[in-house]
Design a protein around this motif. Structure first.
Motif, PDB file in Angstrom:
ATOM      1  N   PRO A   1     -13.738  32.993   6.080  1.00  0.00           N
ATOM      2  CA  PRO A   1     -14.419  31.941   6.931  1.00  0.00           C
ATOM      3  C   PRO A   1     -13.490  31.087   7.471  1.00  0.00           C
ATOM      4  N   VAL A   2     -14.001  30.322   8.935  1.00  0.00           N
ATOM      5  CA  VAL A   2     -13.267  29.534   9.384  1.00  0.00           C
ATOM      6  C   VAL A   2     -13.872  27.996   8.966  1.00  0.00           C
ATOM      7  N   SER A   3     -13.249  27.057   8.542  1.00  0.00           N
ATOM      8  CA  SER A   3     -13.713  25.683   8.061  1.00  0.00           C
ATOM      9  C   SER A   3     -14.007  25.168   9.309  1.00  0.00           C
ATOM     10  N   PRO A   4     -15.159  24.462   9.178  1.00  0.00           N
ATOM     11  CA  PRO A   4     -15.368  23.550  10.255  1.00  0.00           C
ATOM     12  C   PRO A   4     -14.692  22.126   9.985  1.00  0.00           C
ATOM     13  N   GLU A   5     -14.073  21.847   8.956  1.00  0.00           N
ATOM     14  CA  GLU A   5     -13.482  20.402   8.881  1.00  0.00           C
ATOM     15  C   GLU A   5     -12.846  19.808  10.058  1.00  0.00           C
ATOM     16  N   ARG A   6     -12.028  20.498  10.503  1.00  0.00           N
ATOM     17  CA  ARG A   6     -11.023  19.918  11.605  1.00  0.00           C
ATOM     18  C   ARG A   6     -11.855  19.394  12.648  1.00  0.00           C
TER      19      ARG A   6
ATOM     20  N   TRP B 114     -15.612  12.952  15.287  1.00  0.00           N
ATOM     21  CA  TRP B 114     -15.647  11.562  15.209  1.00  0.00           C
ATOM     22  C   TRP B 114     -14.224  10.619  15.343  1.00  0.00           C
ATOM     23  N   GLY B 115     -13.504  11.498  16.128  1.00  0.00           N
ATOM     24  CA  GLY B 115     -12.017  10.660  16.566  1.00  0.00           C
ATOM     25  C   GLY B 115     -12.235   9.489  17.120  1.00  0.00           C
ATOM     26  N   HIS B 116     -13.273   9.049  17.601  1.00  0.00           N
ATOM     27  CA  HIS B 116     -13.603   7.867  18.385  1.00  0.00           C
ATOM     28  C   HIS B 116     -13.786   6.815  17.589  1.00  0.00           C
TER      29      HIS B 116
END
Length: 341
Positions: A8-13, A19-21
């Motif tokens: 499974p591909v993690s959504p963490e990144r 929320w980079g802003h």
């Protein structure tokens, strides 16, 4: 035996990017509410910060804990908040390396324009034309002084590379679109023989004058007010500097500017260029690719370029010995020489 079941591909990144802003806005809120200034005197509890800053208890609780989460504050077992080495160095106003005004610039000037990026991409039209005098003067006047500590390390490294300590004759410097004057100021501080001409828009030169006064260099600088594409540069300079200028100009105007600078230099003179360089494939580094988007938002033709692109422009203008100079900055400087004969 290796399983053929895909992991499974993690959504963490993706969630972090979402929320980079938040980080620059949180830092800006800390600056605006004097959090770092108050903590510069020593650790404080949230109650003490509430009393000193006048900010709401609820607001402080969320903000302080977020700053802890970002590693810009620490919290001890008794509930005191403390500065970290990073925030002490870069977010306290009395520090010579204070970057706080850059966060004000990002949050107050840049982010509002970026919010229209989707339509800017569709239309190709910027939110603001900072490459034109009407928009550029007010835009740059507000934040060029904040760039001084950001560029100081690279400017000082350039000055060191010129080996000026033993000069026994006048040495002339041209600083094009000088802003705070950081590049020519660092060179002038290496020898009393240095004399500099700085060119920028009249409103921006108000900042330059303030910085020259701070360093006691006013009498060794000549200030020329005007657009760099039309102003008279003069001639016979030993060094000419384009400190983070080409990215706002686009290829055509950049090449014209390099040709004009070539004419202003004495034979054997050096041009020094600071830019956020991309690799040849335009796949990195990320900060330079992101800055290209910033140029899309704020200029008509601006972009970021590779070392070899700028090298070709320099050679077409007549320069030789194009080389990088490693400096404490995201990208090396680019130096080139006008032939002696």
């Amino acid at each position: 035996m290796v399983s053929g079941t895909p992991q499974p591909v993690s959504p963490e990144r993706i969630l972090q990017l979402m929320w980079g802003h938040a980080a620059p806005i949180i830092i800006h809120a800390g600056i605006h509410n004097n959090i770092f200034e108050e903590l510069a005197s020593g650790p404080l509890t949230i109650d003490q910060l509430h009393a000193k800053t006048g900010a709401s208890f609820r607001g402080l609780k969320a903000l302080l804990n977020a700053l802890v989460g970002l590693g810009l504050l620490a919290k001890d077992t008794e509930g005191h908040y403390l500065l970290t080495s990073e925030s002490t160095t870069f977010l306290v106003r009395k520090s010579p390396h204070y970057y706080g005004e850059l966060f004000c610039h990002i949050c107050e000037q840049v982010i509002p324009n970026w919010l229209g990026l989707a339509e800017i991409v569709r239309s190709g039209k910027p939110a603001l034309h900072v490459d034109q005098a009407e928009d550029g003067a007010a835009f740059f006047e507000r934040f060029v002084e904040a760039l001084f500590p950001l560029n100081y390390g690279a400017a000082n490294a350039l000055a060191e590379s010129l080996c000026l300590a033993q000069l026994n004759a006048p040495y002339s410097v041209l600083d094009i679109a000088a802003g705070s004057g950081v590049w020519s100021i660092c060179i002038a501080m290496k020898s009393p023989q240095v004399r500099a001409t700085v060119i920028d828009l009249p409103a921006v030169l108000n900042v330059t004058r303030r910085m020259l006064s701070r360093f006691g260099l006013t009498d060794r600088f000549r200030l020329v007010a005007g657009d760099m594409h039309t102003a008279d540069f003069g001639k016979d300079y030993q060094v000419a500097i384009l400190g983070h200028i080409l990215h706002s100009e686009g290829e055509i105007r950049s090449r014209e500017l390099l040709a004009k600078t070539y004419q202003a230099l004495a034979p054997g003179g050096t041009i020094a260029i600071a830019e956020f360089l991309v690799n040849e494939e335009r796949t990195g580094p990320p900060h330079s690719l992101i800055f290209a988007v910033n140029m899309l938002v704020h200029t008509e033709q601006g972009d970021t370029y590779s070392f070899n692109e700028i090298r070709r422009w320099l050679e077409e203008a007549g320069f030789e010995h194009v080389r990088p100079l490693e400096v404490p900055a995201p990208s090396p400087l680019i130096l080139a020489t006008k032939p002696s004969a």
